[in-house]
Write a protein that holds these residues in place. Structure first.
Motif, PDB file in Angstrom:
ATOM      1  N   THR A  54      -9.738   4.858  -4.795  1.00  0.00           N
ATOM      2  CA  THR A  54      -9.657   3.526  -5.410  1.00  0.00           C
ATOM      3  C   THR A  54      -8.200   3.069  -5.471  1.00  0.00           C
ATOM      4  O   THR A  54      -7.883   1.916  -5.167  1.00  0.00           O
ATOM      5  N   ARG A  55      -7.315   4.007  -5.844  1.00  0.00           N
ATOM      6  CA  ARG A  55      -5.891   3.652  -5.948  1.00  0.00           C
ATOM      7  C   ARG A  55      -5.335   3.185  -4.611  1.00  0.00           C
ATOM      8  O   ARG A  55      -4.447   2.347  -4.542  1.00  0.00           O
ATOM      9  N   LEU A  56      -5.848   3.785  -3.521  1.00  0.00           N
ATOM     10  CA  LEU A  56      -5.360   3.399  -2.191  1.00  0.00           C
ATOM     11  C   LEU A  56      -6.219   2.281  -1.599  1.00  0.00           C
ATOM     12  O   LEU A  56      -6.121   1.982  -0.407  1.00  0.00           O
ATOM     13  N   SER A  57      -7.064   1.686  -2.454  1.00  0.00           N
ATOM     14  CA  SER A  57      -7.926   0.559  -2.043  1.00  0.00           C
ATOM     15  C   SER A  57      -8.709   0.881  -0.775  1.00  0.00           C
ATOM     16  O   SER A  57      -8.875   0.014   0.094  1.00  0.00           O
ATOM     17  N   GLY A  58      -9.142   2.126  -0.664  1.00  0.00           N
ATOM     18  CA  GLY A  58      -9.976   2.494   0.490  1.00  0.00           C
ATOM     19  C   GLY A  58      -9.190   2.669   1.777  1.00  0.00           C
ATOM     20  O   GLY A  58      -9.774   2.939   2.831  1.00  0.00           O
ATOM     21  N   THR A  59      -7.862   2.528   1.718  1.00  0.00           N
ATOM     22  CA  THR A  59      -7.045   2.744   2.935  1.00  0.00           C
ATOM     23  C   THR A  59      -6.682   4.220   3.018  1.00  0.00           C
ATOM     24  O   THR A  59      -6.860   4.958   2.060  1.00  0.00           O
TER      25      THR A  59
END
Ligand SMILES: C[S@@+](CC[C@H](N)C(=O)[O-])C[C@H]1O[C@@H](n2cnc3c(N)ncnc32)[C@H](O)[C@@H]1O
Length: 254
Positions: A54-59
């Motif tokens: 989540t923190r990496l917004s799925g990246t």
């Protein structure tokens, strides 16, 4: 090694606001950026790995490794479409090339290991030069309580320290030294004192104040169990119970 912590206990720990505070310190220490490769080593049921996603917004790509096949299966079953990849593996012999990850974390695993320094070296090996390693662990010798009769606390403490063998009870405070000796740079260590003002909230993190932990676990001497949990109930009712324990977040650059 399979976890000695039931998954419901891991869930209670993850839901505890004081533990979430520790994890925020650990997130910040990783210096995460979108698109990075991140490893959670000894990930349990993958709660933190999914938060990382989540923190990496799925990246990027998040890998959650655990020695327990059961934990890995549970983690997979709980995933609802994140980018986390789950794998069974040993933190002391990871199946990744040198420098594969940008950031690596390892929470409450090293205290269980016979050779924690081998694990730290392995975590550093799979992290790229300039990448970050973050270790989180508890200092079980730091537990302090108030609101209970002091002689009773002293007897329970003595019993606990003699009973809980095969684990590094002081692991939290040793993390900084282990990172330094592994040759990492920019080593930091942050002690986070978890504070509990009632026995119920403390029970999520401190098994010795949790009446649901079976007597067979042997944490409390059999002849003191009734007195101990009675004293905890009374302190809770009076409102003067207090407990603290220190967790450490140590981090460094490879
Ligand atoms: C207390 S749990 C912590 C799980 C998770 N890191 C967390 O903070 O919720 C310890 C975990 O370490 C795993 N573990 C123990 N020894 C390991 C090893 N040598 N390699 C990988 N995982 C290991 C256990 O299976 C268990 O899931």
């Amino acid at each position: 090694m399979v976890t000695d912590v039931p998954y419901c206990a891991l869930d209670q720990i993850a839901a505890n606001p004081e533990v979430q505070r520790v994890r925020e310190v650990a997130f910040a220490a990783l210096h995460l950026e979108p698109g990075q490769r991140v490893l959670d080593a000894g990930a349990g049921t993958g709660e933190v790995a999914r938060l990382l996603s989540t923190r990496l917004s799925g990246t990027g790509s998040i890998v959650a490794v655990d020695a327990s096949a059961d934990a890995v299966a549970t983690a997979r079953a709980r995933d609802e479409g994140t980018c986390v990849r789950y794998a069974q593996g040993d933190v002391c012999a990871l199946d990744f090339p040198d420098g594969w990850f940008d950031a690596v974390r390892c929470e409450r695993v090293l205290k269980h290991l016979a050779e924690p320094d081998a694990a730290v070296a392995e975590l550093a090996r799979v992290t790229r030069p300039g990448g970050r390693v973050c270790l989180v662990d508890t200092d079980w010798e730091s537990v302090a309580v108030d609101g209970l009769p002091h002689p009773l606390v002293a007897r329970v403490r003595t019993h606990l320290l003699a009973t809980v063998v095969g684990q590094h009870l002081d692991m939290g405070r040793t993390l900084r030294r282990r990172l330094l000796h592994a040759g990492l740079r920019d080593v930091t260590a942050v002690p986070v004192a978890l504070y509990f003002a009632d026995p119920l909230s403390a029970a999520a993190v401190l098994p010795m104040v949790n009446p649901m932990v079976p007597a067979a676990a042997g944490l409390i001497p059999a002849d003191l169990r009734e007195e101990w949990f009675g004293a905890l109930d009374e302190a809770g009712e009076r409102g003067d119970f207090l407990a603290t324990i220190t967790m450490w977040v140590a981090a460094a650059t490879v």
